[in-house]
Write an enzyme that holds these catalytic residues in place. Structure first.
Site, PDB file in Angstrom:
ATOM      1  N   LYS A 194       0.867  -1.182   0.000  1.00 37.68           N
ATOM      2  CA  LYS A 194       0.000   0.000   0.000  1.00 37.68           C
ATOM      3  C   LYS A 194       0.903   1.231   0.000  1.00 37.68           C
ATOM      4  O   LYS A 194       1.713   1.417   0.904  1.00 37.68           O
ATOM      5  CB  LYS A 194      -0.895  -0.007   1.236  1.00 37.68           C
ATOM      6  CG  LYS A 194      -1.783   1.234   1.315  1.00 37.68           C
ATOM      7  CD  LYS A 194      -2.761   1.152   2.460  1.00 37.68           C
ATOM      8  CE  LYS A 194      -3.615   2.400   2.532  1.00 37.68           C
ATOM      9  NZ  LYS A 194      -4.525   2.378   3.679  1.00 37.68           N
ATOM     10  N   LYS A 247      -2.090  -1.485  -3.834  1.00 31.42           N
ATOM     11  CA  LYS A 247      -2.981  -0.321  -3.747  1.00 31.42           C
ATOM     12  C   LYS A 247      -2.167   0.954  -3.812  1.00 31.42           C
ATOM     13  O   LYS A 247      -1.201   1.070  -3.068  1.00 31.42           O
ATOM     14  CB  LYS A 247      -3.727  -0.408  -2.415  1.00 31.42           C
ATOM     15  CG  LYS A 247      -4.612   0.769  -2.128  1.00 31.42           C
ATOM     16  CD  LYS A 247      -5.213   0.609  -0.760  1.00 31.42           C
ATOM     17  CE  LYS A 247      -6.005   1.867  -0.445  1.00 31.42           C
ATOM     18  NZ  LYS A 247      -6.536   1.871   0.875  1.00 31.42           N
TER      19      LYS A 247
HETATM   20  C1  PBG Z   1      -7.068   3.698   5.485  1.00 30.01           C
HETATM   21  C2  PBG Z   1      -7.586   3.397   4.111  1.00 30.01           C
HETATM   22  C3  PBG Z   1      -7.486   4.281   3.033  1.00 30.01           C
HETATM   23  C4  PBG Z   1      -8.110   3.680   1.947  1.00 30.01           C
HETATM   24  C5  PBG Z   1      -8.579   2.424   2.362  1.00 30.01           C
HETATM   25  N1  PBG Z   1      -8.239   2.259   3.715  1.00 30.01           N
HETATM   26  C6  PBG Z   1      -6.938   5.654   2.960  1.00 30.01           C
HETATM   27  C7  PBG Z   1      -5.651   5.976   3.587  1.00 30.01           C
HETATM   28  O1  PBG Z   1      -4.744   5.155   3.719  1.00 30.01           O
HETATM   29  O2  PBG Z   1      -5.518   7.132   3.969  1.00 30.01           O
HETATM   30  C8  PBG Z   1      -8.221   4.325   0.597  1.00 30.01           C
HETATM   31  C9  PBG Z   1      -9.199   3.745  -0.380  1.00 30.01           C
HETATM   32  C10 PBG Z   1      -9.544   4.633  -1.523  1.00 30.01           C
HETATM   33  O3  PBG Z   1      -8.965   5.720  -1.748  1.00 30.01           O
HETATM   34  O4  PBG Z   1     -10.453   4.243  -2.270  1.00 30.01           O
HETATM   35  N2  PBG Z   1      -6.974   2.706   6.390  1.00 30.01           N
END
Ligand code: PBG
Length: 353
Positions: A194, A247
């Site tokens: 991520k 991601k």
């Molecule tokens: C945070 C989380 C995020 C997303 C999913 N879980 C955002 C972040 O890390 O700030 C983003 C998903 C998206 O943008 O569609 N635990």
């Protein structure tokens, strides 16, 4: 020319025969944002066609989706400020509305696959995925908090838990806690690679979960790094992950492909909020055709190696399929109907038997 690759692209039928990748609604996961209200359907401004749903609307949305062939959902809570604290305790509180709605969805629609979000940020006054002390994110003290959240989610009936926090060692820690509590069948879809990305904007707006100070670069990965994803994948798999995730998705196709080719664990791609918003914005301006762009984007995510795609276009795509959208127009120009010459070439007629 002996080789003319265009021959295999001549008609829709031939293109269909040689198509290397298939895309189906079965591969897709629909994200849903849940609010603690009986009835509510508030649009998310930065992501058209996405809503924050109250309990009744959530159940209706799940039912509608099932009728379109969608079985997989990833759920996120929009937590009111008064429930937030430094230790994200509401995440495992017995009155937690997110857990209650989940249990209700499972009770009414046991055929669904429900995926959770394990991270502190929706419940934390700091807006970070881990525990903050003196401006730092404390890894090891975050793990028991995440594990409590995980056990509460397993108890609510989630099929797969989705640690999105990027703390070191959290998959193994959660796995142990789940097994000790008897949830040996609850799986883990780990957010493995991520990245600290600009494309989470609309999501943070939807959840009101942006960090209050600093950024997420000490735990989310640097977009410049590819090989580091292999380290994260090896650890998550060793610690018991059932799925590994990349991601965002589109700028990271190389990472998806790398993990697909170097592991045996199913790979998920999270086609995140900002990526989906870009397509919608361009389509609203009339610059691209949304149906075609969605079809192409999701197909390319599959081609790169995604087994599973989490996308805000799941319903859009399922509707396209239901309405009989064909990626290919089957009415071909009748090139084959023209008269062919039957005159034999000289090298055949001169041949003496
Ligand atoms: C945070 C989380 C995020 C997303 C999913 N879980 C955002 C972040 O890390 O700030 C983003 C998903 C998206 O943008 O569609 N635990």
């Amino acid at each position: 020319m002996l080789k003319r690759p265009r021959r295999n692209r001549k008609t829709a039928a031939i293109r269909g025969m040689v198509r290397e990748t298939q895309l189906s609604v079965e591969n897709l996961v629909q994200p849903l944002f849940l609010v603690s209200k009986e009835t509510s359907r508030e649009p998310v401004k930065s992501l058209p066609n996405t809503y924050r749903l109250g309990i009744r609307e959530t159940l209706k949305e799940v039912e509608d989706s099932l009728n379109l062939g969608i079985t997989n959902f990833i759920l996120f809570p929009v937590v009111p400020d008064q429930y937030k604290d430094k230790f994200a305790t509401y995440g495992h509180h017995e009155d937690n509305f997110y857990l209650k709605i989940t249990a209700e969805i499972k009770r009414r629609f046991p055929e669904t696959c429900l995926i959770s979000d394990v991270a502190m940020d929706p419940y934390s006054t700091d807006g970070h995925d881990g525990l903050v002390r003196d401006g730092k994110i404390i890894n090891d003290e975050t793990l028991p908090i995440l594990a409590k959240m995980a056990v509460a989610q397993a108890a609510a009936g989630f099929d797969l838990l989705g640690p999105s926090d990027m703390m070191d060692g959290r998959v193994g820690y959660m796995r142990q806690a789940l097994d000790a509590a008897g949830y040996t069948d609850t799986g883990i879809m780990a957010y493995t690679a991520k990245y600290a990305s600009a494309f989470y904007g609309p999501f943070r707006q939807a959840l009101d979960s942006a960090p209050k100070a600093g950024d997420k670069k000490t735990y989310q990965m640097d977009p410049a790094n590819q090989r580091e994803a292999l380290i994260e994948a090896a650890l998550d798999i060793e610690e018991g992950a059932d799925f590994i995730m990349v991601k965002p998705a589109l700028n990271y196709l190389d990472v998806i492909s790398l993990l697909k080719n170097n592991t045996e664990t199913p790979v998920s791609a999270y086609h995140v909020s900002g990526e989906c918003a870009m397509l919608i914005a361009a389509a609203e301006k009339g610059w691209i055709d949304l149906d075609q762009a969605v079809q192409e984007t999701l197909m390319c995510l599959r081609r790169a190696g995604s087994d599973v795609i989490i996308t805000y276009f799941t319903k859009h795509y399922a509707r396209m399929m239901k309405q009989g959208y064909m990626p290919e127009e089957r009415k071909e120009p009748k090139t084959h109907a023209r008269k062919h010459s039957t005159k034999m070439p000289a090298f055949i007629t001169n041949y003496k038997i």
